[in-house]
Scaffold this motif. Structure first.
Motif, PDB file in Angstrom:
ATOM      1  N   ARG A  13       0.937  -0.815   0.095  1.00  0.00           N
ATOM      2  CA  ARG A  13      -0.197   0.150  -0.269  1.00  0.00           C
ATOM      3  C   ARG A  13       1.188   0.827   0.060  1.00  0.00           C
ATOM      4  N   TRP A  14       2.236   1.314   0.456  1.00  0.00           N
ATOM      5  CA  TRP A  14       3.081   2.288   0.789  1.00  0.00           C
ATOM      6  C   TRP A  14       3.267   3.226  -1.018  1.00  0.00           C
ATOM      7  N   GLY A  15       3.256   2.105  -1.596  1.00  0.00           N
ATOM      8  CA  GLY A  15       3.965   2.092  -2.811  1.00  0.00           C
ATOM      9  C   GLY A  15       1.963   2.239  -3.988  1.00  0.00           C
ATOM     10  N   GLU A  16       1.360   2.406  -3.598  1.00  0.00           N
ATOM     11  CA  GLU A  16       0.090   2.340  -4.230  1.00  0.00           C
ATOM     12  C   GLU A  16      -1.008   3.757  -3.425  1.00  0.00           C
ATOM     13  N   LEU A  17      -0.249   4.623  -2.429  1.00  0.00           N
ATOM     14  CA  LEU A  17      -0.924   5.595  -1.918  1.00  0.00           C
ATOM     15  C   LEU A  17       0.387   7.047  -2.545  1.00  0.00           C
ATOM     16  N   ALA A  18      -0.502   7.888  -2.619  1.00  0.00           N
ATOM     17  CA  ALA A  18       0.666   9.197  -2.890  1.00  0.00           C
ATOM     18  C   ALA A  18       0.421   9.900  -1.674  1.00  0.00           C
ATOM     19  N   HIS A  19       1.859  10.315  -1.184  1.00  0.00           N
ATOM     20  CA  HIS A  19       1.992  10.914  -0.049  1.00  0.00           C
ATOM     21  C   HIS A  19       0.151  12.079  -0.426  1.00  0.00           C
ATOM     22  N   GLY A  20       0.422  13.386  -0.570  1.00  0.00           N
ATOM     23  CA  GLY A  20      -0.708  14.501  -0.726  1.00  0.00           C
ATOM     24  C   GLY A  20       0.121  15.554   0.095  1.00  0.00           C
ATOM     25  N   VAL A  21       1.063  15.633   0.513  1.00  0.00           N
ATOM     26  CA  VAL A  21       2.298  16.726   0.399  1.00  0.00           C
ATOM     27  C   VAL A  21       2.992  16.926   0.123  1.00  0.00           C
ATOM     28  N   LEU A  22       3.265  16.516   0.319  1.00  0.00           N
ATOM     29  CA  LEU A  22       5.917  15.862  -0.092  1.00  0.00           C
ATOM     30  C   LEU A  22       4.744  15.403  -1.732  1.00  0.00           C
ATOM     31  N   PRO A  23       6.219  15.341  -2.967  1.00  0.00           N
ATOM     32  CA  PRO A  23       6.011  14.352  -4.217  1.00  0.00           C
ATOM     33  C   PRO A  23       6.084  13.305  -3.830  1.00  0.00           C
ATOM     34  N   GLY A  24       5.788  12.268  -4.088  1.00  0.00           N
ATOM     35  CA  GLY A  24       6.311  10.770  -4.635  1.00  0.00           C
ATOM     36  C   GLY A  24       5.046  10.349  -3.956  1.00  0.00           C
ATOM     37  N   SER A  25       5.090   8.975  -3.929  1.00  0.00           N
ATOM     38  CA  SER A  25       4.233   7.676  -2.881  1.00  0.00           C
ATOM     39  C   SER A  25       4.982   7.547  -1.600  1.00  0.00           C
ATOM     40  N   VAL A  26       3.917   7.351  -0.418  1.00  0.00           N
ATOM     41  CA  VAL A  26       4.612   7.200   0.507  1.00  0.00           C
ATOM     42  C   VAL A  26       5.576   6.353   0.679  1.00  0.00           C
ATOM     43  N   ALA A  27       5.591   5.430  -0.518  1.00  0.00           N
ATOM     44  CA  ALA A  27       7.179   4.676  -0.410  1.00  0.00           C
ATOM     45  C   ALA A  27       8.081   5.181  -0.798  1.00  0.00           C
ATOM     46  N   GLU A  28       8.001   6.082  -1.441  1.00  0.00           N
ATOM     47  CA  GLU A  28       8.905   7.048  -1.782  1.00  0.00           C
ATOM     48  C   GLU A  28       9.683   7.995  -0.674  1.00  0.00           C
ATOM     49  N   VAL A  29       8.880   8.861  -0.156  1.00  0.00           N
ATOM     50  CA  VAL A  29       9.339   9.798   0.792  1.00  0.00           C
ATOM     51  C   VAL A  29       9.592   9.048   2.376  1.00  0.00           C
ATOM     52  N   GLN A  30       9.119   7.949   2.621  1.00  0.00           N
ATOM     53  CA  GLN A  30       9.549   6.879   3.384  1.00  0.00           C
ATOM     54  C   GLN A  30      11.068   5.866   3.222  1.00  0.00           C
ATOM     55  N   ALA A  31      11.257   5.627   2.123  1.00  0.00           N
ATOM     56  CA  ALA A  31      12.707   5.791   1.612  1.00  0.00           C
ATOM     57  C   ALA A  31      13.641   6.665   2.020  1.00  0.00           C
ATOM     58  N   ARG A  32      13.328   7.908   1.526  1.00  0.00           N
ATOM     59  CA  ARG A  32      13.570   8.676   2.453  1.00  0.00           C
ATOM     60  C   ARG A  32      13.877   9.369   3.835  1.00  0.00           C
ATOM     61  N   GLU A  33      13.000   9.392   4.274  1.00  0.00           N
ATOM     62  CA  GLU A  33      12.899   9.046   5.272  1.00  0.00           C
ATOM     63  C   GLU A  33      14.389   8.500   6.991  1.00  0.00           C
ATOM     64  N   ARG A  34      13.671   7.247   5.811  1.00  0.00           N
ATOM     65  CA  ARG A  34      14.433   6.196   6.498  1.00  0.00           C
ATOM     66  C   ARG A  34      15.570   6.799   7.312  1.00  0.00           C
ATOM     67  N   ALA A  35      17.085   7.751   6.421  1.00  0.00           N
ATOM     68  CA  ALA A  35      18.447   8.310   6.551  1.00  0.00           C
ATOM     69  C   ALA A  35      18.044   8.704   7.911  1.00  0.00           C
ATOM     70  N   SER A  36      17.044   9.450   8.817  1.00  0.00           N
ATOM     71  CA  SER A  36      16.631   9.993  10.410  1.00  0.00           C
ATOM     72  C   SER A  36      16.634   9.588  11.035  1.00  0.00           C
ATOM     73  N   LEU A  37      16.343   7.870  10.613  1.00  0.00           N
ATOM     74  CA  LEU A  37      15.690   7.553  11.386  1.00  0.00           C
ATOM     75  C   LEU A  37      16.874   6.209  12.309  1.00  0.00           C
ATOM     76  N   MET A  38      16.554   7.126  14.028  1.00  0.00           N
ATOM     77  CA  MET A  38      17.710   6.372  14.762  1.00  0.00           C
ATOM     78  C   MET A  38      17.456   4.654  14.728  1.00  0.00           C
ATOM     79  N   PRO A  39      18.793   3.962  14.611  1.00  0.00           N
ATOM     80  CA  PRO A  39      18.579   2.412  14.586  1.00  0.00           C
ATOM     81  C   PRO A  39      18.901   2.193  15.711  1.00  0.00           C
ATOM     82  N   MET A  40      17.992   0.706  15.660  1.00  0.00           N
ATOM     83  CA  MET A  40      16.663  -0.210  16.364  1.00  0.00           C
ATOM     84  C   MET A  40      17.715  -0.703  16.878  1.00  0.00           C
ATOM     85  N   GLY A  41      18.755  -1.023  16.544  1.00  0.00           N
ATOM     86  CA  GLY A  41      19.281  -2.466  17.440  1.00  0.00           C
ATOM     87  C   GLY A  41      18.721  -3.498  18.231  1.00  0.00           C
TER      88      GLY A  41
END
Length: 443
Positions: free
Chosen positions: A290-318
């Motif tokens: 569903r991430w790839g099917e849904l448009a983000h709505g505010v930022l350009p691209g799909s939810v999957a594309e925005v999530q891929a960019r956000e992944r670098a800002s997340l803390m490592p899980m450990g």
């Protein structure tokens, strides 16, 4: 109001002299000039401020009205009663003045509720990796040939809006810990802040304002993953996508909308499953799809594309948090511990002794003296019609057979003993019986 409009038309449109307007209206020329110079379109009369006998009691009366507004309709004091209480405090004014004050206070309160209440919200914006939101919902699915009511855990990144759903039979602490660990694994890291409702799996008691008595194990889990916790205001309504009071109060609206969307787009088209792990594997794959099917709505691209960019800002899980809930238990003389109407066997050497029971979503671990004693698959049944069950491990009772070999014949734990062990124990039992008889004959 109409006379002022007539005066303006006569002077500005018809060019009638002020003297003629004076004759027609009966107003003085000074009054007419004042209206025309001020360029007013409606008459406003300045009301002079006059001191009132109620002024010294205004703060006290406002406080009383705030308290009364929080009571039930039948428990509130009438305005007549409030006036009498003010008179007892020294107020010498009339009842009408108090009633007028109450009407103004109530009108102001209604205006405040319309502008800052549940119907007005402020759009929120989150930075990458800043926050995630969590909520529970109840949904139905066919598992193992039965229609079951399941507790669905929804975790959603506030920036990219990527979401993860997992299903459980119960809504308990250990289920929450497992849901967050799995969500962080799928999302690729941990945001810096978590936004939660005042759910029982996180908050033991809700105090006034922002005061919360947070569950100790929940706090330990948050400390392990290094995210801050934020809880919504208690009576603020659940499910609005905008906030009137800031991210700390109503930011959970995104995940509540996700609950509604998931119910329509995921749960209603869900196939039957053999067991709960198969269901959760399907849910995980469907969420990522569903991430790839849904448009983000505010930022350009799909939810999957925005999530891929956000992944670098997340803390490592450990490493994952050891999300168990511990209970103090005492082993019964029949080598059993009780949990959720079911019984589980423990090695006979711990009979009549205290142990710790560590509860996980799918298993139970018995710990004593700092060591793991045994482990059982957990039975989770929501139906009250299902009788209680007893789970035996026949190996836990081998020490008892050495002292009481006759228990092998009708012992419930030995019903599942392999036949080879049963024959071996039977031979040993006959040998012990013959040895006992020989000793009696010798005596």
């Amino acid at each position: 109001m109409e006379l002022l409009s007539v005066i303006r038309r006569w002077h500005h449109r018809d060019r009638i002299p002020i003297r003629e307007i004076e004759r027609r209206t009966g107003l003085s020329r000074n009054t007419i000039r004042k209206y025309l110079r001020s360029d007013a379109v409606e008459v406003r009369f300045k009301v002079p401020e006059r001191p009132s006998r109620l002024d010294p009691f205004a703060d006290k009366l406002s406080e009383w009205l705030r308290v009364e507004a929080g009571k039930g309709r039948k428990g509130r004091r009438t305005v007549r009663r409030i006036h009498a209480d003010l008179v007892a405090l020294g107020y010498a004014g009339s009842y009408a003045r108090v009633a007028a004050f109450v009407r103004r206070w109530q009108a102001g309160r209604e205006v405040a509720q319309r502008t800052t209440g549940r119907g007005v919200f402020v759009p929120l914006a989150f930075q990458p990796g800043e926050a995630f939101q969590f909520d529970w919902s109840e949904d139905w699915a066919t598992v193992g040939g039965k229609r079951l009511k399941l507790q669905a855990a929804h975790t959603k990144l506030s920036h990219s809006r990527a979401f993860v759903i997992r299903a459980y039979k119960l809504q308990t602490h250990e289920m929450l810990f497992d849901a967050l660990a799995e969500a962080f694994r799928v999302l690729g890291g941990v945001p810096r802040r978590g936004i939660f409702d005042n759910m029982r799996t996180a908050v033991d008691r809700v105090g006034t304002g922002k005061v919360r008595q947070v569950n100790a194990r929940f706090q330990a889990m948050a400390s392990h993953y290094l995210f801050e916790t934020t809880f919504c205001s208690p009576a603020s309504g659940w499910g609005e996508p905008w906030s009137a009071t800031g991210p700390s109060d109503r930011a959970s609206g995104q995940v509540e909308k996700n609950v509604q969307d998931a119910r329509r787009q995921i749960w209603q088209v869900m196939p039957p499953f053999m067991d709960l792990p198969a269901l959760n594997a399907w849910l995980e794959a469907r969420c990522i799809e569903r991430w790839g099917e849904l448009a983000h709505g505010v930022l350009p691209g799909s939810v999957a594309e925005v999530q891929a960019r956000e992944r670098a800002s997340l803390m490592p899980m450990g490493r994952a948090f050891d999300g168990f809930v511990e209970h103090a238990k005492r082993v019964s003389p029949t080598c059993l511990v009780h949990f959720e109407s079911n019984r589980y066997s423990v090695p006979a050497s711990f009979a009549n002794r205290p142990v710790s029971l560590r509860v996980y979503p799918d298993r139970l671990v018995v710990v004593a003296e700092g060591q793991v004693v045994c482990e059982h698959a957990r039975i989770v049944e929501r139906s009250h019609d299902v009788p209680s069950r007893t789970v035996y491990d026949w190996r836990h009772y081998l020490a008892v057979i050495q002292r009481k070999p006759g228990a092998l014949r009708n012992g419930a734990p030995f019903a599942e003993m392999p036949e080879a062990f049963r024959r071996h124990c039977h031979v040993g039992q006959l040998w012990l019986e013959r040895t006992r008889q020989a000793k009696l004959a010798a005596c």
